[in-house]
Design a protein around this motif. Structure first.
Motif, PDB file in Angstrom:
ATOM      1  N   UNK A 188       0.764  -0.857   0.265  1.00 16.21           N
ATOM      2  CA  UNK A 188      -0.312  -0.062  -0.450  1.00 16.21           C
ATOM      3  C   UNK A 188       0.896   1.384   0.281  1.00 16.21           C
ATOM      4  N   UNK A 189       2.080   1.147   0.356  1.00 22.34           N
ATOM      5  CA  UNK A 189       2.756   2.713   0.621  1.00 22.34           C
ATOM      6  C   UNK A 189       3.676   3.064  -0.427  1.00 22.34           C
ATOM      7  N   UNK A 196      -4.258  -2.260  -1.267  1.00 19.01           N
ATOM      8  CA  UNK A 196      -4.299  -1.299   0.241  1.00 19.01           C
ATOM      9  C   UNK A 196      -3.932  -1.867   1.089  1.00 19.01           C
ATOM     10  N   UNK A 197      -2.992  -3.196   1.282  1.00 16.08           N
ATOM     11  CA  UNK A 197      -2.564  -4.285   2.109  1.00 16.08           C
ATOM     12  C   UNK A 197      -0.761  -4.153   1.926  1.00 16.08           C
ATOM     13  N   UNK A 198      -0.615  -4.127   3.317  1.00 18.67           N
ATOM     14  CA  UNK A 198       0.316  -3.008   3.873  1.00 18.67           C
ATOM     15  C   UNK A 198       1.625  -3.705   3.645  1.00 18.67           C
ATOM     16  N   UNK A 199       3.089  -3.239   3.535  1.00 25.35           N
ATOM     17  CA  UNK A 199       4.077  -4.824   2.861  1.00 25.35           C
ATOM     18  C   UNK A 199       4.582  -5.059   4.754  1.00 25.35           C
ATOM     19  N   UNK A 200       4.254  -4.577   5.047  1.00 28.02           N
ATOM     20  CA  UNK A 200       4.612  -5.831   6.450  1.00 28.02           C
ATOM     21  C   UNK A 200       3.203  -6.730   6.337  1.00 28.02           C
ATOM     22  N   UNK A 201       2.139  -6.795   6.155  1.00 27.96           N
ATOM     23  CA  UNK A 201       2.104  -8.170   5.786  1.00 27.96           C
ATOM     24  C   UNK A 201       1.299  -8.987   4.459  1.00 27.96           C
ATOM     25  N   UNK A 204       5.266 -11.366   3.352  1.00 25.05           N
ATOM     26  CA  UNK A 204       4.965 -12.843   4.727  1.00 25.05           C
ATOM     27  C   UNK A 204       3.939 -13.684   3.373  1.00 25.05           C
ATOM     28  N   UNK A 205       2.575 -12.971   2.985  1.00 24.37           N
ATOM     29  CA  UNK A 205       1.265 -13.166   2.928  1.00 24.37           C
ATOM     30  C   UNK A 205       1.867 -13.866   1.533  1.00 24.37           C
ATOM     31  N   UNK A 219       7.655  -1.399  -1.532  1.00 26.34           N
ATOM     32  CA  UNK A 219       6.864   0.194  -0.456  1.00 26.34           C
ATOM     33  C   UNK A 219       7.313  -0.363   0.840  1.00 26.34           C
ATOM     34  N   UNK A 220       7.514   1.288   0.807  1.00 24.88           N
ATOM     35  CA  UNK A 220       8.204   1.494   2.470  1.00 24.88           C
ATOM     36  C   UNK A 220       9.590   1.674   2.064  1.00 24.88           C
TER      37      UNK A 220
END
Lengths: 370, 370
Positions: A188-189, A196-201, A204-205, A219-220
């Motif tokens: 997302x970032x 809409x899903x941020x890199x932290x999530x 790994x997904x 991203x980020x």
């Protein structure tokens, strides 16, 4: 910063740098990363040929790649003129009115719009590929969806790895089914088209979804700490785009835009459909706000929006109309506070990475040999 | 997983767990983390007293904390009835119509709404503090803005550390100026009230902004890999909220809601004003979509929206109207796929953390002693 993928590609650092500038791409590869030239702005094959020749002459034999834009959904046999005709007059009037409100001058007679939508059309991307496959590129990335099967096959015949961007695990699995070699998980970032899903999530997904395919985190990421975090999340490398925009090798053709990027904070971007019709993160400007305003006509779907605003964007850029002047860039823009060489960015990334690894080892109670 | 802050608080793992359930809070502290009980739902001081007594009896002498909600902007001397009177009739009708469309039964005569807005009002939070300061809490967290100066002073007199949530570096610096001890950097991907900057960017930005104050990373963290990534980004600990909602110790009073949480993917949340009037991440439901629909009346500002929907939310929860049933939760919900004990979550976090540190050491070319 060595992963299975970086070893396979023969690069020193698992840092992939996406950039529209040949000088930046070559400098990234020379610094030990993997430079990827964005091809979307090349509508004339000879221009791409000229810039790939330049890279060949300046990359010092290091590997590099090309990024094209082939929309997953194509409209077969439709000409640019036919697409143009789909744009409602009300939207054209809104563009004219907005430019008039800000006193944006017209381009000179016969002057071409610098930013062209045609690079987003499959036939143009295929022409780019015809050029690019004559060069020893090692990676072909596609920004929207999986490339067509024949393109993947052609790349594999030439020992070119194929990468594709994904904003969700579902999207990533589709790439895997299409025979893609590398998934770029675009958080997302990130700057440009993003979900809409941020890199932290997301990272790994996606890693879990397409295992054992290698994943690059995007991203980020603009510091060595962030590189370390992304690799900790299971990525085999990082994909950086925004951070190069303010390097000394970049050529934005706009001192005002460079100033805006250097001054912007992490909260000064917006995910907007204003540029292409699909959500893309970019600097928040009065231009994006006009398109996102519920009182306006709203944006059109891709590729209509890009076609609609192409000339306007060129005019805003040429005349550096500050309040409207923007560019795709990620939330990492808050970290871009000085013009530096690509090599200086790499020095910062590798130093920060080592410090971050030191830190996490201290937290883990491991007194490693550093 | 030891940082300066975890050592200061005397906990084994730098993992802070926020939860509205006393059994979860106690289990988090017993597992070696730091349990923080959310107090917003306690409108009666005796209920809070009863649950703190329970925690005292079950926490095995481990440290724990309390989270209150004191809005930064207070409306002095305004009663709940006066606030109620500010709600337009059109909005009340929209609530009635929406509930009728879905056939949501009414509460029984005299049955109180379980979810009350009053917990969001400063006088209620102060009553909660009067209760809590009689217990040996080690941390007082505030979800909205810095607590008032007298509350900070009162906490410090009792050797209680004060934490506050921030969604931007600017917000974090305000906390620092207000004498806060710990900043919780709440990323875009987090459940509940959240800003637009994702954790990958926000965490290091806040760490740098308030140095040397310790920062806890919140948002997107539900695995040991993500804990390692957050600590790599400079945090002195992680703040987890969502992950506990599907633990066996949690009591959601709704099997249907638990099922929805276990089934939801990372893309099934939305940042919406539907619940409180401020953007809060929660499950996307037909209820949030009704409020976010441009054709509807839109949401009211805090605290009006929370007051407006309180009874409706209670009815939806009590009768488990699946299509409307939601809860604040972060994008990490995609990782919550089975009911596990708090201890099992901790075992997973610590194992995943060690594996992630192994991985980053291999990438860094360090053959550490693991």
């Amino acid at each position: 910063m060595q992963t299975e993928l970086s070893r396979k590609l023969g690069v020193e650092h698992a840092v992939f740098g996406f950039t529209p500038f040949p000088a930046v791409a070559a400098a990234i590869s020379r610094a030990g990363g993997f430079g990827v030239l964005g091809a979307v702005r090349y509508t004339a094959p000879d221009d791409l040929k000229r810039d790939l020749d330049w890279i060949e002459a300046h990359v010092g034999g290091r590997p590099y790649g090309l990024d094209v834009v082939m929309p997953a959904k194509k409209v077969a046999g439709v000409s640019e003129a036919e697409v143009e005709a789909m744009i409602p007059e009300g939207h054209r009037q809104f563009v004219r009115d907005t430019l008039a409100t800000y006193g944006v001058p017209e381009l000179a007679e016969g002057e071409a719009s610098g930013w062209r939508i045609t690079g987003w059309m499959e036939q143009v991307a295929r022409t780019q590929l015809d050029v690019a496959f004559d060069y020893p590129i090692r990676l072909l990335a596609n920004a929207l969806g999986s490339p067509p099967a024949d393109v993947v096959a052609r790349a594999h015949d030439r020992n070119v790895l194929v990468a594709a961007l994904a904003g969700s695990a579902r999207h990533a699995r589709k790439h895997q089914e299409a025979g893609i070699d590398i998934v770029v998980a675009q958080g997302y970032e990130a700057g440009g088209h993003t979900g809409e899903i941020a890199s932290m999530v997301l990272t790994p997904e996606v890693v879990e979804a397409v295992d054992p395919l290698p994943v690059l985190a995007a991203g980020g990421i603009g510091s060595g700490q962030q590189v370390a975090a992304a690799l900790t999340l299971g990525a085999q490398g990082v994909w950086l785009g925004s951070i190069w925009l303010t390097t000394t090798e970049a050529d934005l053709h706009s001192p005002a835009l460079t100033r805006k990027l250097l001054a912007a904070g992490s909260g000064d971007t917006i995910r907007s459909r204003a540029l292409t019709g699909k959500p893309a993160r970019q600097l928040r400007t009065e231009w994006t706000e006009a398109w996102d305003d519920p009182a306006g006509p709203g944006t059109l779907p891709m590729p209509l929006q890009g076609l609609l605003v192409a000339e306007a964007v060129s005019r805003i850029q040429k005349y550096e109309v500050e309040s409207l002047l923007g560019t795709p860039v990620g939330q990492i823009v808050g970290r871009m506070t000085s013009e530096r060489s690509v090599q200086a960015v790499f020095d910062d990334l590798t130093r920060g990475f080592e410090q971050a690894v030191d830190r996490i080892n201290r937290i883990a109670g491991r007194s490693g040999p550093s």
